[in-house]
Structure formats: structure tokens, C-alpha cells
Scaffold this active site. Structure first.
Site, PDB file in Angstrom:
ATOM      1  N   GLY A  43       4.535  32.347   1.191  1.00  0.00           N
ATOM      2  CA  GLY A  43       5.281  33.605   1.267  1.00  0.00           C
ATOM      3  C   GLY A  43       6.635  33.609   0.578  1.00  0.00           C
ATOM      4  N   SER A  44       6.813  32.767  -0.434  1.00  0.00           N
ATOM      5  CA  SER A  44       8.119  32.783  -1.111  1.00  0.00           C
ATOM      6  C   SER A  44       8.308  34.077  -1.908  1.00  0.00           C
ATOM      7  CB  SER A  44       8.302  31.551  -1.995  1.00  0.00           C
ATOM      8  OG  SER A  44       7.451  31.603  -3.110  1.00  0.00           O
ATOM      9  N   ARG A  86     -17.915  39.691   2.754  1.00  0.00           N
ATOM     10  CA  ARG A  86     -16.649  40.129   2.158  1.00  0.00           C
ATOM     11  C   ARG A  86     -16.413  41.603   2.465  1.00  0.00           C
ATOM     12  NH1 ARG A  86     -14.151  36.733  -1.782  1.00  0.00           N
ATOM     13  NH2 ARG A  86     -15.472  34.959  -2.187  1.00  0.00           N
ATOM     14  N   ILE A 126     -10.576  37.337  -3.043  1.00  0.00           N
ATOM     15  CA  ILE A 126     -11.018  38.388  -3.963  1.00  0.00           C
ATOM     16  C   ILE A 126     -11.432  39.611  -3.151  1.00  0.00           C
ATOM     17  CG2 ILE A 126     -12.772  39.019  -5.662  1.00  0.00           C
ATOM     18  CD1 ILE A 126     -12.846  36.084  -6.510  1.00  0.00           C
ATOM     19  N   SER A 130       2.720  36.965 -14.398  1.00  0.00           N
ATOM     20  CA  SER A 130       2.505  38.375 -14.734  1.00  0.00           C
ATOM     21  C   SER A 130       2.397  39.198 -13.463  1.00  0.00           C
ATOM     22  CB  SER A 130       1.179  38.551 -15.488  1.00  0.00           C
ATOM     23  OG  SER A 130       1.064  37.643 -16.573  1.00  0.00           O
ATOM     24  N   LEU A 158     -11.062  41.170 -11.903  1.00  0.00           N
ATOM     25  CA  LEU A 158     -10.206  40.138 -11.315  1.00  0.00           C
ATOM     26  C   LEU A 158      -9.092  39.704 -12.277  1.00  0.00           C
ATOM     27  CD1 LEU A 158      -9.861  38.308  -8.810  1.00  0.00           C
ATOM     28  CD2 LEU A 158     -11.194  36.596 -10.036  1.00  0.00           C
ATOM     29  N   ASP A 159      -7.849  39.866 -11.823  1.00  0.00           N
ATOM     30  CA  ASP A 159      -6.683  39.543 -12.646  1.00  0.00           C
ATOM     31  C   ASP A 159      -6.740  40.237 -14.001  1.00  0.00           C
ATOM     32  OD1 ASP A 159      -5.534  37.889 -10.673  1.00  0.00           O
ATOM     33  OD2 ASP A 159      -6.771  36.206 -11.310  1.00  0.00           O
ATOM     34  N   GLU A 206       8.641  34.133 -10.917  1.00  0.00           N
ATOM     35  CA  GLU A 206       7.954  35.125 -10.071  1.00  0.00           C
ATOM     36  C   GLU A 206       8.950  35.840  -9.173  1.00  0.00           C
ATOM     37  OE1 GLU A 206       4.634  33.528  -7.915  1.00  0.00           O
ATOM     38  OE2 GLU A 206       3.799  32.523  -9.673  1.00  0.00           O
TER      39      GLU A 206
HETATM   40  N1  NHR Z   1      -9.243  41.352  -6.118  1.00  0.00           N
HETATM   41  C1  NHR Z   1      -9.591  42.107  -7.142  1.00  0.00           C
HETATM   42  N2  NHR Z   1     -10.682  42.868  -6.993  1.00  0.00           N
HETATM   43  N3  NHR Z   1      -8.932  42.158  -8.316  1.00  0.00           N
HETATM   44  C2  NHR Z   1      -7.864  41.370  -8.496  1.00  0.00           C
HETATM   45  O1  NHR Z   1      -7.223  41.424  -9.646  1.00  0.00           O
HETATM   46  C3  NHR Z   1      -7.440  40.502  -7.451  1.00  0.00           C
HETATM   47  C4  NHR Z   1      -8.179  40.524  -6.252  1.00  0.00           C
HETATM   48  C5  NHR Z   1      -7.827  39.678  -5.183  1.00  0.00           C
HETATM   49  C6  NHR Z   1      -6.794  38.787  -5.334  1.00  0.00           C
HETATM   50  C7  NHR Z   1      -5.075  37.643  -6.719  1.00  0.00           C
HETATM   51  C8  NHR Z   1      -5.685  36.605  -7.668  1.00  0.00           C
HETATM   52  C9  NHR Z   1      -4.622  35.771  -8.395  1.00  0.00           C
HETATM   53  O2  NHR Z   1      -3.512  36.250  -8.652  1.00  0.00           O
HETATM   54  C10 NHR Z   1      -6.086  38.733  -6.531  1.00  0.00           C
HETATM   55  C11 NHR Z   1      -6.392  39.596  -7.585  1.00  0.00           C
HETATM   56  C12 NHR Z   1      -7.997  34.736  -5.341  1.00  0.00           C
HETATM   57  C13 NHR Z   1      -8.989  34.312  -6.200  1.00  0.00           C
HETATM   58  C14 NHR Z   1     -10.182  33.538  -5.685  1.00  0.00           C
HETATM   59  O3  NHR Z   1     -11.002  33.078  -6.454  1.00  0.00           O
HETATM   60  C15 NHR Z   1      -8.888  34.637  -7.528  1.00  0.00           C
HETATM   61  C16 NHR Z   1      -7.815  35.386  -7.992  1.00  0.00           C
HETATM   62  C17 NHR Z   1      -6.820  35.818  -7.112  1.00  0.00           C
HETATM   63  C18 NHR Z   1      -6.906  35.482  -5.784  1.00  0.00           C
HETATM   64  N4  NHR Z   1     -10.314  33.373  -4.345  1.00  0.00           N
HETATM   65  C19 NHR Z   1     -11.416  32.687  -3.672  1.00  0.00           C
HETATM   66  C20 NHR Z   1     -12.427  33.698  -3.134  1.00  0.00           C
HETATM   67  O4  NHR Z   1     -13.586  33.285  -2.965  1.00  0.00           O
HETATM   68  C21 NHR Z   1     -10.939  31.871  -2.492  1.00  0.00           C
HETATM   69  C22 NHR Z   1      -9.954  30.826  -2.882  1.00  0.00           C
HETATM   70  C23 NHR Z   1      -9.200  30.249  -1.676  1.00  0.00           C
HETATM   71  O5  NHR Z   1      -9.381  30.704  -0.529  1.00  0.00           O
HETATM   72  O6  NHR Z   1      -8.385  29.340  -1.911  1.00  0.00           O
HETATM   73  O7  NHR Z   1     -12.063  34.837  -2.788  1.00  0.00           O
HETATM   74  O8  NHR Z   1      -4.920  34.636  -8.808  1.00  0.00           O
HETATM   75  C1  GAR Z   2       2.385  32.123  -6.404  1.00  0.00           C
HETATM   76  O1  GAR Z   2       2.586  31.197  -7.445  1.00  0.00           O
HETATM   77  C2  GAR Z   2       1.418  33.201  -6.836  1.00  0.00           C
HETATM   78  O2  GAR Z   2       1.579  33.558  -8.173  1.00  0.00           O
HETATM   79  C3  GAR Z   2       0.120  32.516  -6.637  1.00  0.00           C
HETATM   80  O3  GAR Z   2       0.263  31.741  -5.456  1.00  0.00           O
HETATM   81  C4  GAR Z   2       1.628  31.449  -5.247  1.00  0.00           C
HETATM   82  C5  GAR Z   2       2.026  32.012  -3.918  1.00  0.00           C
HETATM   83  O4  GAR Z   2       3.293  31.590  -3.546  1.00  0.00           O
HETATM   84  N1  GAR Z   2      -0.937  33.444  -6.469  1.00  0.00           N
HETATM   85  C6  GAR Z   2      -2.183  33.121  -6.665  1.00  0.00           C
HETATM   86  O5  GAR Z   2      -2.520  32.048  -7.131  1.00  0.00           O
HETATM   87  C7  GAR Z   2      -3.169  34.182  -6.278  1.00  0.00           C
HETATM   88  N2  GAR Z   2      -4.465  33.669  -6.444  1.00  0.00           N
HETATM   89  P1  GAR Z   2       4.043  32.243  -2.304  1.00  0.00           P
HETATM   90  O6  GAR Z   2       3.056  32.265  -1.134  1.00  0.00           O
HETATM   91  O7  GAR Z   2       5.152  31.285  -2.032  1.00  0.00           O
HETATM   92  O8  GAR Z   2       4.517  33.597  -2.697  1.00  0.00           O
END
Ligand code: NHR
Ligand code: GAR
Length: 225
Positions: free
Chosen positions: A17-18, A70, A97, A141, A149-150, A179
Site C-alpha cells: 500500500g505504498s 472469478r 485480474i 505507467s 490486461l495492462d 510511482e
Molecule cells: N484487470 C483488467 N481486466 N485489466 C487490467 O488492465 C488490469 C486488471 C486487474 C489488475 C493490475 C495489473 C498490473 O498492473 C490490473 C490490471 C494482476 C495480474 C495477474 O496476473 C496481472 C496484471 C495486473 C494485476 N494476477 C494473477 C491472477 O490470476 C494473480 C497473481 C497474484 O495473486 O500474485 O489474477 O500488473
Molecule cells: C507497485 O510497484 C505497483 O506498480 C505494482 O505492485 C507494487 C505495489 O506496491 N503493481 C502490480 O504489479 C500490479 N500487478 P504498493 O502496494 O506498495 O503500492
């Protein structure tokens, strides 16, 4: 001009949560005209929840492992968010996701910070992948969240140089620092209505943003010294 009322925000986290903290700090300093109505985590016991509680922000945990799909998790999450009637949902290190229904519901009202220079390194483990690829530059970003996704349109990015002796830890430290600068800035723009998304296009001050804003090119320099 009359003073704007704070925009109601819900922040979703999974960990430290930073970035949440940086947004809380920017609200306190008056840089963001917003109010965090709740912080919701998919993991219990994470430090981000403590940060929120310390500031008197309501917290909720919705443990995704307790749902058998999900879609069901997302439906519950959506319902619990809507109690707070946010006008903005902020993903701050949220690691699940999200499914299409959820995305559609909040489209144009949901931001994410991603630890790479998108479109490079979408998904997870971005720092290791940047090192493996041998890129000269890395960074972070802020983008609108869409079902790709992203892959939603990017608002602002901050760039750092990758040094010969960098490892995942050193990159994480420098990227997270950036960030904490660009995320509050993007949230502040959203809260005052300066940025919007329509049909997958970002508008800044009602003009289409043709490419992401680079933090080091802003008139007021927002990168670290
Ligand atoms: N959902 C959608 N539909 N679109 C995006 O752009 C999203 C999203 C949900 C989260 C953050 C994203 C990142 O910044 C985000 C963007 C989790 C995963 C992932 O693979 C990928 C990208 C992001 C967040 N998560 C796994 C899953 O199965 C679990 C991984 C874990 O629990 O550690 O959901 O990177
Ligand atoms: C941050 O680096 C953020 O960009 C990344 O996780 C960290 C969270 O830090 N996000 C992802 O990788 C999403 N998949 P925080 O909890 O200290 O804010």
C-alpha cells in the site's frame, strides 16, 4: 471559482500500500481534491490495510480464495465497492485480474499503476523481465483500466535508466519512487476533471492525448532530483 467538492474514491490493494499512502498524503496536502471512502484488499493482514486504518479510512477484506469463480469474486467486489458510491476506483498494487463485467461497470472511472513503460512488459514480474531483456530504460505507467490486461490507454509515464549493476530490488526501489510521484498526479487530474477516457482514448483538458505524458517533460518537473 467555487471550491470543488472532494471526489469519492475507493482504493483496491493486495499488499504494502505504498501507492495508497502516496495518495493519502496528497489528499492531506491538498494536492488531490478527493476523499478515500474505503480501502478494499483481496488479502487479509496486509500492511496497506493498517495504513488506511491509521488514517481512519474504512477497510474491507474480500478473500478471493473463498470464491469458486472469478465472476463471483468480482460480483461481490463490485457490490461492496458500490456501497461507497465512488466516482473513481484506484488499483494500487491490486493483484487480481478483473473480469469483463466488472471492467465494463467501472470503465472510464478506474485507474491502475503498472511497473513498466507500457506497452512493454504487461503482466507480472516486470522488473525481472526488463533486466532479462536488457533494456536501457524502465519505469512505470498510469493507465485507465480496460478489459485488455495492462492495455488500457496510458495517461502518464515516468522513465528511469537501467544501470549495469541493477537487480530486481534496486529497480523496484527506483520505480516505486516514481510511482509515488506520478500516481497522485494522475489521480489529482482525474479528480478535477482534467483527464477522461472515452472510446479507449484519453482526453486531457478536453483534447485527445496523442501520447502518454512523460513526467520529465512536464513544465513543472515532477521527477526526483
Ligand atoms: N484487470 C483488467 N481486466 N485489466 C487490467 O488492465 C488490469 C486488471 C486487474 C489488475 C493490475 C495489473 C498490473 O498492473 C490490473 C490490471 C494482476 C495480474 C495477474 O496476473 C496481472 C496484471 C495486473 C494485476 N494476477 C494473477 C491472477 O490470476 C494473480 C497473481 C497474484 O495473486 O500474485 O489474477 O500488473
Ligand atoms: C507497485 O510497484 C505497483 O506498480 C505494482 O505492485 C507494487 C505495489 O506496491 N503493481 C502490480 O504489479 C500490479 N500487478 P504498493 O502496494 O506498495 O503500492
Amino acid at each position: 471559482m467555487s471550491k470543488q467538492s472532494p471526489l469519492p474514491i475507493v482504493v483496491l490493494i493486495s499488499g504494502n500500500g505504498s501507492n495508497l499512502q502516496a495518495i493519502i498524503d496528497a489528499i492531506h496536502s491538498g494536492d488531490i481534491t478527493g476523499e478515500i471512502k474505503a480501502v478494499i484488499s483481496n488479502r487479509a493482514g496486509v500492511y496497506g490495510l493498517e495504513r488506511a486504518q491509521r488514517h481512519g479510512i474504512p477497510v474491507e477484506v474480500i478473500d478471493h480464495t473463498q470464491f469458486d469463480s472469478r465472476e463471483k469474486f468480482d460480483a461481490e467486489l463490485m457490490q461492496r465497492i458500490e456501497v461507497y458510491k465512488p466516482e473513481l476506483v484506484v488499483l494500487a498494487g491490486f493483484m487480481r485480474i478483473l473480469t469483463d463485467n466488472f471492467i465494463r461497470h467501472f470503465e472510464g472511472r478506474m485507474l491502475n499503476i503498472h511497473p513498466s513503460l507500457l506497452p512493454n512488459f504487461r503482466g507480472l514480474n516486470t522488473h525481472q523481465r526488463a533486466l532479462d531483456a536488457g533494456v536501457d530504460y524502465h519505469g512505470c505507467s498510469v493507465h485507465f483500466v480496460t478489459s485488455k490486461l495492462d492495455g488500457g490507454p496510458v495517461i502518464i509515464q515516468s522513465k528511469i535508466s537501467v544501470l549495469d549493476n541493477d537487480d530486481v530490488e534496486s529497480l523496484t526501489t527506483r520505480v516505486v519512487h516514481q510511482e509515488h510521484i506520478i500516481y497522485p498526479l494522475a489521480v489529482s487530474w482525474y479528480c478535477t476533471g482534467r483527464i477522461k477516457m472515452n472510446n479507449n482514448q484519453v482526453y486531457m483538458d478536453n483534447k485527445p492525448l496523442m501520447q502518454a505524458i512523460m513526467a520529465d517533460e512536464l513544465p513543472i518537473k515532477v521527477t526526483a532530483k
